[in-house]
Scaffold this motif. Structure first.
Motif, PDB file in Angstrom:
ATOM      1  N   GLU A 238      32.492  43.847  37.425  1.00  0.00           N
ATOM      2  CA  GLU A 238      32.487  42.490  36.531  1.00  0.00           C
ATOM      3  C   GLU A 238      31.505  42.325  35.676  1.00  0.00           C
ATOM      4  O   GLU A 238      30.460  42.664  35.986  1.00  0.00           O
ATOM      5  CB  GLU A 238      32.686  41.319  37.435  1.00  0.00           C
TER       6      GLU A 238
ATOM      7  N   THR B 161      39.774  47.154  41.713  1.00  0.00           N
ATOM      8  CA  THR B 161      38.371  46.832  41.516  1.00  0.00           C
ATOM      9  C   THR B 161      37.492  47.315  40.330  1.00  0.00           C
ATOM     10  O   THR B 161      37.419  48.613  40.579  1.00  0.00           O
ATOM     11  CB  THR B 161      37.798  46.870  43.030  1.00  0.00           C
ATOM     12  N   GLU B 162      36.891  46.807  39.539  1.00  0.00           N
ATOM     13  CA  GLU B 162      35.920  47.136  38.591  1.00  0.00           C
ATOM     14  C   GLU B 162      34.735  46.514  38.665  1.00  0.00           C
ATOM     15  O   GLU B 162      34.625  45.448  39.305  1.00  0.00           O
ATOM     16  CB  GLU B 162      36.591  47.304  37.301  1.00  0.00           C
TER      17      GLU B 162
ATOM     18  N   ARG C 115      32.037  43.502  37.202  1.00  0.00           N
ATOM     19  CA  ARG C 115      32.450  42.598  36.142  1.00  0.00           C
ATOM     20  C   ARG C 115      31.158  41.922  35.597  1.00  0.00           C
ATOM     21  O   ARG C 115      30.215  41.597  36.459  1.00  0.00           O
ATOM     22  CB  ARG C 115      33.185  41.497  37.108  1.00  0.00           C
TER      23      ARG C 115
ATOM     24  N   TYR D  67      36.111  43.077  42.106  1.00  0.00           N
ATOM     25  CA  TYR D  67      35.327  43.754  41.142  1.00  0.00           C
ATOM     26  C   TYR D  67      34.180  44.357  42.303  1.00  0.00           C
ATOM     27  O   TYR D  67      33.615  43.730  43.167  1.00  0.00           O
ATOM     28  CB  TYR D  67      34.598  42.995  40.182  1.00  0.00           C
TER      29      TYR D  67
ATOM     30  N   PHE E 148      36.189  42.372  33.318  1.00  0.00           N
ATOM     31  CA  PHE E 148      37.384  42.448  33.928  1.00  0.00           C
ATOM     32  C   PHE E 148      38.479  42.891  33.054  1.00  0.00           C
ATOM     33  O   PHE E 148      39.548  42.842  33.260  1.00  0.00           O
ATOM     34  CB  PHE E 148      38.055  41.196  34.757  1.00  0.00           C
TER      35      PHE E 148
ATOM     36  N   THR F 221      35.083  48.381  37.057  1.00  0.00           N
ATOM     37  CA  THR F 221      34.055  48.286  37.850  1.00  0.00           C
ATOM     38  C   THR F 221      32.550  48.531  37.231  1.00  0.00           C
ATOM     39  O   THR F 221      31.590  48.703  37.995  1.00  0.00           O
ATOM     40  CB  THR F 221      34.157  49.539  39.100  1.00  0.00           C
TER      41      THR F 221
END
Length: 315
Positions: free
Chosen positions: A65, A62-63, A17, A245, A82, A78
């Protein structure tokens, strides 16, 4: 037992993210540039990575950010904001792996119209007297406009969003199936639906030796190594804090599934837990936590065999 063998392993890749300040700076830079095509940049992995096979249980959305990327609309990246980017297939004018642009031009990622992350490629002129890999550089117009002062087969990567200054980072060599990196101590990290393929610095998660306040986290492409990405944790990100993230936890911690700690609410998408040293005394902060191997024996890059993550013993 290595986390790779734990249940819930078959989860989606962790995304990055972009940090809030990066988002704000990108928006400002774009609004003041006539050539800008979007309102925010992203960070080194600007959309959900697609090949992650990390061992520990990771949040399904979850990535990375936009602390390594640009926007913030929800879990699922991730390697950047986002936001899960659209299919970039219709917007690819050139191929970074082949560098198939005309002489005097280079293939560059950029943000297509109304996008806030790099989701397309185009041929752009190579700047006169271009900067080489590892040298200071500047984007031309905005971070996501696709033009900069770097030489062919490289792009300007952010270090100071407000000042619009960065360092030239090489694109990956080889092919998407067999990527390589020429610069020493770097790993190929592919994101943005394949639009970004960057050789990013390797680091040690137990030492957190990245520069500029960046985080050292597992390579989103599952190489068994660790790379430096932007810190998107803000005021949160301490042990047992919720996360969505891969770069949303403080240095030394990582976003994994809440099942690894009784202190983490089970309904959370992810929970920040510390890396730990398998060869050292147990320093894990949670009740009954031990240092679990991050990867199976033989899966880690040389020098990272003792990297673990704090968690409850697995059956």
């Amino acid at each position: 037992m290595p986390l790779r063998t734990l249940p819930l392993l078959a989860l989606a890749a962790c995304a990055l993210r972009p940090a809030d300040d990066f988002q704000a700076s990108a928006t400002e830079a774009t609004s003041t540039s006539a050539a800008a095509t979007s309102t925010g940049p992203i960070t080194p992995t600007s959309e959900p990575a697609t090949g992650i096979t990390a061992s520990p249980p990771l949040p399904t959305t979850t990535e990375i950010e936009p602390s390594t990327g640009p926007s913030t609309t929800g879990p699922g990246d991730t390697t950047s904001p986002f936001i899960v980017p659209p299919d970039a297939g219709d917007w690819l004018e050139c191929d970074q792996w082949l560098e198939d642009c005309p002489a005097g031009e280079k293939c560059m990622p950029y943000a297509s119209e109304e996008s806030v992350f790099w989701d397309s490629t185009k041929c752009v002129p190579v700047a006169p007297n271009p900067d080489g890999v590892g040298e200071p550089c500047e984007p031309i117009g905005s971070w996501i406009g696709g033009e900069d002062t770097c030489a062919e087969h490289s792009m300007c990567w952010t270090e100071d969003f407000d000042a619009l200054a960065g360092t030239c980072v090489a694109f990956c060599d080889g092919s998407p199936d067999a990527p390589t990196c020429a610069p020493p101590a770097t790993l190929c990290t592919v994101s943005g639906s394949g639009v970004l393929s960057l050789c990013l610095p390797m680091c040690d998660p137990l030492v957190q030796n990245c520069s500029n306040g960046d985080l050292c986290i597992p390579d989103p492409n599952g190489s068994g190594g660790f790379i430096c990405v932007l810190d998107a944790s803000g005021e949160e990100g301490q042990a047992f804090d919720p996360c969505e993230y891969a770069n949303a936890c403080d240095p030394g911690l990582y976003c994994v599934l809440p099942e690894l700690a009784t202190e983490c609410a089970p309904e959370l998408l992810g929970c920040c837990l510390p890396f730990c040293d398998l060869a050292a005394a147990n320093t894990c902060p949670g009740q009954d936590q031990v240092c679990l191997p991050w990867l199976e024996e033989g899966q880690a890059q040389p020098g990272f065999e003792d990297v673990g993550i704090c968690g409850l013993p697995m059956p």
